[in-house]
Design a protein around this motif. Structure first.
Motif, PDB file in Angstrom:
ATOM      1  N   PRO A  23       0.807  -1.224   0.000  1.00  9.29           N
ATOM      2  CA  PRO A  23       0.000   0.000   0.000  1.00  9.29           C
ATOM      3  C   PRO A  23       0.839   1.272   0.000  1.00  9.29           C
ATOM      4  N   TRP A  26       2.059   1.731  -3.383  1.00  8.06           N
ATOM      5  CA  TRP A  26       0.960   2.138  -4.259  1.00  8.06           C
ATOM      6  C   TRP A  26       0.649   3.627  -4.097  1.00  8.06           C
ATOM      7  N   VAL A  30       0.753   6.040  -7.255  1.00  4.96           N
ATOM      8  CA  VAL A  30      -0.394   6.852  -7.679  1.00  4.96           C
ATOM      9  C   VAL A  30      -0.055   8.343  -7.600  1.00  4.96           C
TER      10      VAL A  30
ATOM     11  N   THR B 146      -5.319   5.821   1.163  1.00 10.09           N
ATOM     12  CA  THR B 146      -4.637   4.888   0.263  1.00 10.09           C
ATOM     13  C   THR B 146      -5.470   3.626   0.057  1.00 10.09           C
ATOM     14  N   TRP B 147      -5.990   3.080   1.154  1.00 13.21           N
ATOM     15  CA  TRP B 147      -6.827   1.882   1.029  1.00 13.21           C
ATOM     16  C   TRP B 147      -8.115   2.182   0.252  1.00 13.21           C
ATOM     17  N   TRP B 149      -8.479   4.159  -2.198  1.00 12.77           N
ATOM     18  CA  TRP B 149      -8.204   4.150  -3.632  1.00 12.77           C
ATOM     19  C   TRP B 149      -7.848   2.747  -4.118  1.00 12.77           C
ATOM     20  N   MET B 150      -7.128   1.985  -3.275  1.00 16.44           N
ATOM     21  CA  MET B 150      -6.785   0.610  -3.673  1.00 16.44           C
ATOM     22  C   MET B 150      -8.030  -0.254  -3.805  1.00 16.44           C
ATOM     23  N   ASN B 152     -11.008   0.880  -4.628  1.00  8.62           N
ATOM     24  CA  ASN B 152     -11.979   1.491  -5.544  1.00  8.62           C
ATOM     25  C   ASN B 152     -12.514   0.443  -6.520  1.00  8.62           C
ATOM     26  N   GLY B 156      -9.422   0.341  -8.733  1.00  8.02           N
ATOM     27  CA  GLY B 156      -8.600  -0.093  -7.615  1.00  8.02           C
ATOM     28  C   GLY B 156      -7.693  -1.252  -7.974  1.00  8.02           C
ATOM     29  N   VAL B 157      -6.499  -1.254  -7.400  1.00 10.91           N
ATOM     30  CA  VAL B 157      -5.522  -2.284  -7.740  1.00 10.91           C
ATOM     31  C   VAL B 157      -5.920  -3.628  -7.139  1.00 10.91           C
ATOM     32  N   VAL B 158      -6.720  -3.618  -6.069  1.00 13.69           N
ATOM     33  CA  VAL B 158      -7.141  -4.883  -5.469  1.00 13.69           C
ATOM     34  C   VAL B 158      -8.059  -5.647  -6.424  1.00 13.69           C
TER      35      VAL B 158
END
Lengths: 272, 317
Positions: A23, A26, A30, B146-147, B149-150, B152, B156-158
């Motif tokens: 994270p 990331w 970003v 950050t979470w 957006w991850m 999303n 989101g990258v997840v």
């Protein structure tokens, strides 16, 4: 034999750490992304086309917030040290009556959920007329650190040899003189630990800022980010760039003051 | 107990004094208290008084106007009754329980596994262990955004990772089914370092020769863990879990920033509900908000008492 066994462990350790810190990576990735790439699916995993427009936005929009956070952090550190160090000296070396109940109260004070303090402070600040001031936040944020500070200082000062203090007394030093010229100079480590954590907690505070300073002209960086998220939720590169900048104190702590960090986490929780 | 300790101390001080001659006067009590005065005043003004005001809020019928003028009528426990009858109450309690228990279970299990792993000294181990502290040091708003957006739904990258394994997108933050899972996920990530550091320092206090003896006796690493590490770590584990409980109960920022307790009430906990009632809308309900806060404080204090009781019984062993 030892190295041959430890190499696979190092590899596993690096992989685990990379996974844990993804994270953070990331956030950096970003923050460097072009706005046009933000909605790309799948996203670029590497910052192949880095742009600093997010960071330019930080410079344009967020500097006042960062300055306010710095002031709140420094104020919190000063207030915390001023209140907690003398109290700890007394608890550790002067054996006051009622010292034990006081320590108990300090331990319990750490358990109080922030939302309760925030509501209490809100109604007080409103009456006294210090709502939406940055130094009101210094008072509120210091409540996060004062009990911790007293406990850390007391633990350390209890370990200062009594002989040292007796010797100062024999030389005619009063208790204040002993405190200022003997106890404080040898307490450099807990001073650093308490200062770092007081600063970090004040810097990171969101709940007091959003309740006690939601309409002020000087607001901390946590509110800067929060408003950013609310206002332009398309430009996540700017939001993440602000987040990166807001993480600088944490990074500083880790690089420069790592041993104090571990000392702070375990203090009070584990008796050696 | 404090009396017995004082009784032991006094003669010790006096023998020291007489050994060095009678010149050192014992400090009068009021000097010791002079150093405590700032913290006592501080605790009264900035802890006791806000708590009292909060209690007062929860027992009166406050509106925005009477908040300023301070003449809100006393209504006893009506705010509490209103809170108990609110359809949000039980969901908030259940979400709080799930949030706390699941977060702590994972934080503790992962933290313990990592602590055992890092207890082997390998190259880079101390550096890597330090890096594991990062999530704990970051401001909550940084981790939470950050979470967000991850996780999303679209970008989101997840979800990208899920797609790579052939799994469908999940609306982490926008579907009532997943929002609580999403905030728990982020909270586990934040809490691992704390568990790792405390459990690691507990492991360091276990004498190495116990492990050596076990390996000489041919114990497998699982047997060693099960019969040596875990039992000897029990006091530290109990402290970690109790402190973790109190800290997790307090968590507000991460949930509020990621989901605001929504969608609907699907990730509302007692902390976010209390905040929402008091500050979340243009029409604040300070009374019920403070009432929810006071319920929260009772649970936190009970755990705090357990923790202190446990810690002092460990210290006196």
């Amino acid at each position: 034999m030892k190295t041959s066994r430890s190499t696979p462990k190092t590899v596993i350790g690096v992989v685990l750490t990379a996974f844990m810190l993804f994270p953070v990576y990331w956030m950096l990735n970003v923050s460097l992304m072009r706005t046009g790439d933000m909605r790309r699916d799948p996203p670029y995993l590497l910052p192949l086309h880095p742009t600093f427009s997010g960071y330019r936005a930080v410079l344009n929009d967020q500097l006042p917030y960062l300055g306010t956070s710095l002031a709140i952090g420094i104020g919190t550190v000063a207030l915390t040290l001023a209140v907690s160090a003398p109290a700890a000296y007394s608890l550790a070396k002067l054996r006051p009556m009622g010292g034990k109940p006081l320590t108990f109260i300090l331990l319990m004070a750490q358990m109080i959920p922030g939302i309760i303090m925030a509501m209490g402070f809100y109604s007080i600040f409103l009456n006294v007329g210090i709502i939406n001031t940055w130094w009101g936040l210094v008072i509120a944020d210091s409540t996060l650190a004062v009990p911790f500070g007293v406990l850390i200082f007391t633990a350390f000062m209890s370990g200062i040899p009594d002989e040292l203090i007796q010797a100062a007394k024999l030389d005619g030093a009063g208790s204040w003189r002993t405190f200022v010229s003997i106890v404080l100079p040898v307490s450099r480590n807990p001073i650093v630990t308490v200062s770092l954590f007081a600063f970090l907690w004040a810097w990171s505070d969101f709940i007091f800022a959003s309740t006690l300073n939601s309409g002020g002209s000087m607001q901390p960086i946590t509110l800067g980010i929060y408003k950013y998220i609310g206002n332009n939720n398309q430009e996540w590169n700017s939001i993440m760039a602000t987040a990166v900048v807001a993480s600088i104190p944490a990074a500083f702590l880790l690089v420069v003051a790592q041993r104090y960090v571990a000392a702070g986490v375990t203090a009070g929780a584990v008796k050696d | 107990m404090s009396n017995t300790r004082a009784a032991i101390r006094v003669p010790r001080v006096e023998t020291q004094v007489s050994a060095r001659g009678p010149r050192v006067p014992r400090l009068p009590r009021f000097i010791a208290w002079a150093y405590l005065a700032p913290v006592v005043i501080y605790l009264i003004a900035f802890y006791a008084y806000p708590l009292y005001r909060n209690l007062d809020l929860s027992l009166r019928d406050y509106t925005v106007r009477s908040f300023v003028s301070g003449d809100a009528p006393f209504i006893g426990l009506d705010n509490f009754r209103e809170v108990f009858a609110d359809p949000t109450f039980w969901p908030a309690v259940i979400h709080t329980a799930i949030f706390v228990v699941v977060s702590i279970a994972f934080q503790y299990a992962i933290g313990l596994a990592l602590a055992v792993f890092f207890n082997n000294n390998f190259r880079l181990s101390s550096t890597l262990r330090a890096l594991f502290l990062v999530p704990w040091l970051l401001p909550m708003i940084v981790s939470a955004s950050t979470w967000s957006w991850m996780l999303n739904s679209d970008s989101g990258v997840v979800n990208t990772a899920l797609n790579a394994f052939g799994l469908p997108d999940i609306n982490w933050l926008t579907s009532p089914t997943w929002s609580l899972v999403a905030v728990i996920l982020a909270n586990i990530w934040i809490g691992i370092p704390f568990n790792l550091v405390i459990l690691y320092s507990g492991l360091q206090n276990i004498p190495d020769n116990l492990f050596e003896a076990a390996s000489l006796d041919g114990a497998s690493s699982w047997q060693t863990f099960r019969h040596i590490t875990l039992p000897l770590l029990r006091p530290v584990s109990a402290i970690t879990l109790l402190l973790g409980f109190v800290y997790t109960l307090k968590v507000f920022d991460i949930i509020w920033i990621m989901t605001r307790g929504g969608p609907g009430n699907s990730s509302t906990t007692l902390s976010t509900w209390s905040y929402e009632l008091g500050f979340g809308s243009l029409l604040p309900h300070f009374g019920p908000g403070a009432a929810v806060g006071n319920l929260l404080i009772i649970v936190a204090m009970l755990c705090g008492l357990l923790y202190i009781k446990f810690q002092s019984s460990e210290a006196s062993r």
